[in-house]
Design a protein around this motif. Structure first.
Motif, short mmCIF file in Angstrom:
data_model
loop_
_atom_site.label_atom_id
_atom_site.label_comp_id
_atom_site.label_asym_id
_atom_site.label_seq_id
_atom_site.Cartn_x
_atom_site.Cartn_y
_atom_site.Cartn_z
N ILE A 36 3.67 -14.60 -37.31
CA ILE A 36 2.89 -13.59 -36.58
C ILE A 36 3.77 -12.42 -36.17
CG2 ILE A 36 1.09 -15.08 -35.68
CD1 ILE A 36 2.77 -15.40 -33.16
N VAL A 37 5.08 -12.55 -36.37
CA VAL A 37 6.02 -11.47 -36.09
C VAL A 37 6.94 -11.32 -37.29
CG1 VAL A 37 6.00 -11.72 -33.57
CG2 VAL A 37 7.56 -13.11 -34.92
N ASP A 38 7.54 -10.15 -37.42
CA ASP A 38 8.41 -9.88 -38.57
C ASP A 38 9.82 -10.41 -38.38
OD1 ASP A 38 6.62 -8.47 -40.27
OD2 ASP A 38 6.74 -6.75 -38.93
N ASP A 39 10.16 -10.80 -37.18
CA ASP A 39 11.51 -11.26 -36.86
C ASP A 39 11.57 -12.79 -37.00
OD1 ASP A 39 13.95 -11.91 -35.81
OD2 ASP A 39 13.63 -10.95 -33.87
N PRO A 40 12.30 -13.32 -37.99
CA PRO A 40 12.34 -14.77 -38.16
C PRO A 40 12.94 -15.51 -36.97
CG PRO A 40 13.89 -13.68 -39.64
CD PRO A 40 13.05 -12.61 -39.04
N TYR A 41 13.89 -14.89 -36.28
CA TYR A 41 14.49 -15.50 -35.09
C TYR A 41 13.44 -15.70 -34.00
CZ TYR A 41 17.31 -15.67 -30.78
OH TYR A 41 17.84 -15.99 -29.55
N LEU A 98 10.17 -15.71 -34.48
CA LEU A 98 9.20 -16.67 -34.99
C LEU A 98 9.65 -18.10 -34.70
CD1 LEU A 98 6.72 -17.56 -36.63
CD2 LEU A 98 8.14 -17.36 -38.69
N GLY A 99 10.94 -18.37 -34.90
CA GLY A 99 11.46 -19.71 -34.62
C GLY A 99 11.25 -20.12 -33.18
N LYS A 100 11.48 -19.19 -32.25
CA LYS A 100 11.31 -19.50 -30.83
C LYS A 100 9.84 -19.72 -30.49
CE LYS A 100 14.14 -17.46 -27.91
NZ LYS A 100 14.90 -16.47 -27.12
N THR A 133 18.24 -19.00 -41.72
CA THR A 133 19.25 -19.21 -40.68
C THR A 133 18.78 -18.66 -39.34
OG1 THR A 133 21.05 -19.12 -42.29
CG2 THR A 133 21.62 -18.67 -40.00
N ALA A 134 18.25 -17.43 -39.35
CA ALA A 134 17.79 -16.81 -38.10
C ALA A 134 16.60 -17.58 -37.52
CB ALA A 134 17.41 -15.36 -38.35
N MET A 135 15.67 -17.99 -38.38
CA MET A 135 14.48 -18.70 -37.91
C MET A 135 14.85 -20.03 -37.25
SD MET A 135 10.97 -19.38 -40.03
CE MET A 135 11.68 -20.47 -41.27
N MET A 136 15.73 -20.78 -37.89
CA MET A 136 16.10 -22.07 -37.33
C MET A 136 17.00 -21.93 -36.10
SD MET A 136 14.19 -23.90 -39.03
CE MET A 136 14.64 -25.32 -38.05
N ALA A 139 3.61 -9.53 -24.94
CA ALA A 139 2.94 -10.73 -25.46
C ALA A 139 3.97 -11.69 -26.05
CB ALA A 139 1.91 -10.34 -26.51
N ILE A 140 4.93 -11.16 -26.79
CA ILE A 140 5.98 -12.00 -27.37
C ILE A 140 6.79 -12.68 -26.26
CG2 ILE A 140 8.17 -11.93 -28.65
CD1 ILE A 140 6.86 -9.83 -30.47
N ALA A 141 7.07 -11.94 -25.19
CA ALA A 141 7.82 -12.52 -24.07
C ALA A 141 7.10 -13.74 -23.50
CB ALA A 141 8.04 -11.47 -22.98
N HIS A 142 5.77 -13.69 -23.44
CA HIS A 142 5.01 -14.86 -22.98
C HIS A 142 5.04 -15.98 -24.01
CE1 HIS A 142 3.22 -13.67 -19.15
NE2 HIS A 142 3.15 -12.44 -19.63
N MET A 143 4.99 -15.61 -25.30
CA MET A 143 4.96 -16.64 -26.34
C MET A 143 6.28 -17.40 -26.45
SD MET A 143 2.61 -15.13 -29.44
CE MET A 143 3.27 -13.48 -29.52
N VAL A 144 7.39 -16.75 -26.11
CA VAL A 144 8.68 -17.45 -26.18
C VAL A 144 9.01 -18.15 -24.86
CG1 VAL A 144 9.58 -15.86 -27.93
CG2 VAL A 144 10.06 -15.42 -25.51
N GLN A 145 8.11 -18.06 -23.90
CA GLN A 145 8.32 -18.73 -22.61
C GLN A 145 7.83 -20.17 -22.70
OE1 GLN A 145 5.94 -17.28 -19.33
NE2 GLN A 145 7.55 -17.74 -17.86
#
Length: 725
Positions: free
Chosen positions: A472-477, A479-481, A520-523, A603-609
């Protein structure tokens, strides 16, 4: 996220969202190169336009008028947007080292990072002065200054150090804004004083005498004192120490002296001039480095020194974009030919400006309107982008009307939990599935709960759950979180603690180095979350596919007596939602370039919380039923609780917490592709006609990714629980 139509062959990383880089993004959006992936790394996702900053401070513009929103711009360019700050370069490994995320690999790098305040040479300046640069953070610093002035009831002495065009224009804007704010607050404006301080013999030293004279007159008319020929030797709390002048009292000190380069450039291994700025040749390529470009305030241009002015960064943008393209396609580079005499239009804080070029000086309200027209025209290039319309799918000749209706919704499918199969379809599909009967399965497929419960002997039950979704985001890191937090949510909703996790990852087809970097970034992001939760990553499975996707099978433990079920609602309970709603509509709007970057980042800040602390607080306040709100939306998951508990629920729509921007995107009619299936559950609403008239009604069905916990606590405990949360 939309799957790439070509494998990634080259990574172009743009560090900084300065005036040159926003032009690069727009030009690549208009004419992309297949196989080239752009990534923008920027500290602030709304980049201020320097030409409108004084007008913003003066109150003539709103925030969005004077800022370029890099969210829709990056989406238009097909670029990944990473909100972070570069702190170092690994030239040998071709990596950008960031403050808060894993390194970002590049094949071609461009730097447009602006400058920093030059306070190091004056004792106390770093501690007691307010730097104007970097300008992307100045608005917050100014708002804090204004709050302090109002707290003193307007009795404040404000000094600005530096009498170039930027300093003079800014002080006039600050004076206009503060006098207005003090007057509106009901305080006496006579307690405000302003002074302009310069170490040079005159203000505006590089401008014509007639231009200087007009500003001397303006400053005098506005009651602003001018001290020239007095270099600042030290800054102390509440005063400036001036050479040959003595101490000057100042409650607030603004600093606009000559800028300095970013400090990390000194250890980057790139060629610098005597002052530390990046040496670039006449094509804007860093001297001696074929794969590194730079533009804006951070450069020392070959041939002649350029003023640290946004005018030159704007002019450099098209040349920089063209030379990046030429480098990627193996063509010779073109030269950047900056103009000898730039047009300067300097406002006076009011809707009045003075202009000069080639010795000619003009002034008046019409000059301000001219400047306003130029500035707004520039901003429209980036904030009013062409519509992003998905190509309609090819329709098979055998499709009937109902099939055509469903196919038309396929063009722009959402990721995350917006990619779930709808509740109705899922229920029908599983209705005929009869699992093997086992006495040790306490909660299985026949129950609506978030995880299975299995009796493995002993005092604790084993929790088992799985989640998996497209990016749902372009950043694999990131996305992993998000994916890890989302998967752990089921365990916390059942009252348990996570134990182990198995990963299921899909990476797009491509060359090995690109696949490795993304995986690597995603994991790395996922493992950060799992480690913090005390959950061991013990294995997994990877595969290639059209899109980046990630999921986890998580095992947890919960004491049998402490397991939370959806069927535990009791009459008189209070319902608590621990995170605001809106990820579905916001991410759908982001896909269409219709969501502001600050909304998406919030929204991302809430999703990684994590939901871990919320679950602990709920337990302390007597929670006896819970679920995590994910793909079926608030109403869908609440219906599962209501049916399992055999109770009714009264829901106050206006009290449901929402993410910033969710109201706006919902009002535009932008929703997740899962929304229509979730809306089918509306028949469970008793007073449906009244509910549908509420403007926030659609958000009850909004699918959430890594959403909060929906929990029932005794009503007497509810307020204390919310306060603790």
């Amino acid at each position: 996220m939309k799957a790439a139509s070509h494998p990634v062959l080259k990574d172009v990383v743009l560090v900084g969202a300065g005036h040159s880089h926003v032009t690069v993004l727009r030009m690549f959006g208009m004419k992309p190169i297949p196989g080239v992936r752009l990534t923008l790394v920027t500290r602030e996702v709304h980049t201020p336009y320097s030409g409108m900053l004084p007008g913003l401070i003066a109150g003539h513009y709103g925030f969005d008028d004077a800022h370029i929103d890099t969210g829709p711009l990056a989406r238009f360019a097909g670029a990944r947007l990473y909100q972070d700050e570069a702190v170092e370069l690994d030239l040998a490994g071709r990596r950008v080292i960031c403050r808060s995320r894993p390194p970002v690999s590049y094949d071609l790098l461009s730097l447009n990072i602006g400058s920093t305040p030059n306070t190091a040479g004056v004792p106390g300046a770093s501690e007691h002065a307010i730097p104007v640069k970097p300008i992307d953070g100045f608005l917050r610093r100014f708002e804090a200054l204004q709050a302090r002035v109002l707290a003193r009831k307007g009795r404040s002495a404000v000094a600005l150090v530096g009498a170039g065009a930027g300093g003079v224009e800014l002080l006039l804007a600050v004076e206009h804004r503060l006098r207005q704010a003090v007057r509106l607050a009901g305080f006496d404006g006579g307690g405000l004083s302003f002074v302009l301080v310069s170490g040079d013999a005159n203000i505006l030293p590089s401008f014509p005498a007639a231009f200087r004279a007009r500003f001397h007159a303006t400053l005098a008319a506005r009651g602003i004192a001018v001290v020239t020929g007095a270099a600042v030797t030290a800054v102390e709390p509440g005063r400036l120490m001036l050479a040959g002048y003595g101490p000057l009292a100042a409650d607030e000190i603004l600093w606009t002296t000559e800028a300095a380069p970013a400090r990390w450039l000194a250890k980057a291994g790139l060629p610098l001039d005597a002052r530390g700025f990046l040496r670039v040749d006449q094509t804007l390529r860093v001297t001696g480095h074929d794969c590194v470009f730079a533009a804006g305030d951070t450069i020392a241009f070959s041939g002649r020194e350029l003023p640290k002015s946004g005018v030159y960064a704007v002019r450099a943008g098209p040349v920089l974009a063209d030379n990046i393209r030429r480098t990627l396609t193996g063509r010779s580079l073109r030269r950047f030919r900056p103009q000898r005499e730039a047009l300067y239009l300097v406002s006076t804080g009011e809707r009045y400006a003075v202009g000069t070029r080639n010795g000619l000086v003009v002034e008046g309200a019409w000059v301000w309107r001219w400047k306003d027209w130029i500035d707004r025209r520039f901003m429209r290039k980036f904030n009013e982008l062409p519509e992003m319309r998905a190509a309609p799918p090819a329709l098979p000749p055998l499709a009937d009307r109902e099939a055509l209706k469903e196919i038309s919704a396929i063009a722009m499918r959402c990721g995350g939990c917006g990619a779930k199969v709808g509740a109705s379809v899922l229920s029908r599909a599983l209705a005929g599935v009869e699992p093997a009967a086992r006495a040790d399965v306490v909660v299985g497929l026949d129950a609506p709960d978030d995880a299975a419960l299995v009796d493995v002997g002993g005092e604790q039950l084993s929790l088992q759950t799985v989640d998996y979704f497209r990016a749902i985001v372009d950043d694999p890191y990131t996305l992993g979180k998000i994916a890890a937090n989302h998967a752990l949510g089921d365990v916390y909703a059942m009252g348990g603690e996570p134990q182990t996790a198995l990963a299921i990852a899909t990476v797009p087809f491509g060359i090995e180095s690109k696949i490795e970097a993304d995986l690597t970034a995603m994991m790395a992001g996922a493992n950060e979350v799992l480690r913090e939760a005390g959950c061991a990553l013990v294995g997994g499975h990877t595969s290639e596919g059209a899109e980046l996707a990630l999921g986890f099978a998580v095992n947890g433990l919960v004491p049998a007596a402490a397991a939370l079920r959806k069927g535990g609602l009791k009459p008189g309970d209070g319902l608590i939602l621990t995170k605001p709603l809106g990820t579905g509509t916001l991410l759908a709007a982001d896909m269409r370039g219709k969501a502001k970057a600050r909304w998406v980042m919030a929204a991302i800040a809430h999703m990684v919380q994590s939901n871990r602390k919320a679950a602990e607080i709920l337990r302390r306040h007597g929670v006896h039923a819970a679920t995590d709100v994910t793909g079926f939306g608030l109403l869908g998951h609440l219906i599962e609780m209501v049916r399992a508990s055999e109770v009714d629920v009264t829901l106050a729509i206006e009290r449901v917490p929402l993410l910033e921007g969710a109201r706006e995107t919902a009002a535009l009619g932008i929703f997740s592709s899962l929304q229509p299936q979730n809306v089918r559950l509306r028949r469970a609403i008793r007073e449906l006609a009244a509910a549908t008239r509420h403007p926030l009604y659609p958000l009850l069905f909004d699918p959430q990714t890594s959403g909060g916990l929906l929990a029932a606590v005794p009503l007497a405990q509810a307020e204390g629980c919310v306060a603790a949360l």
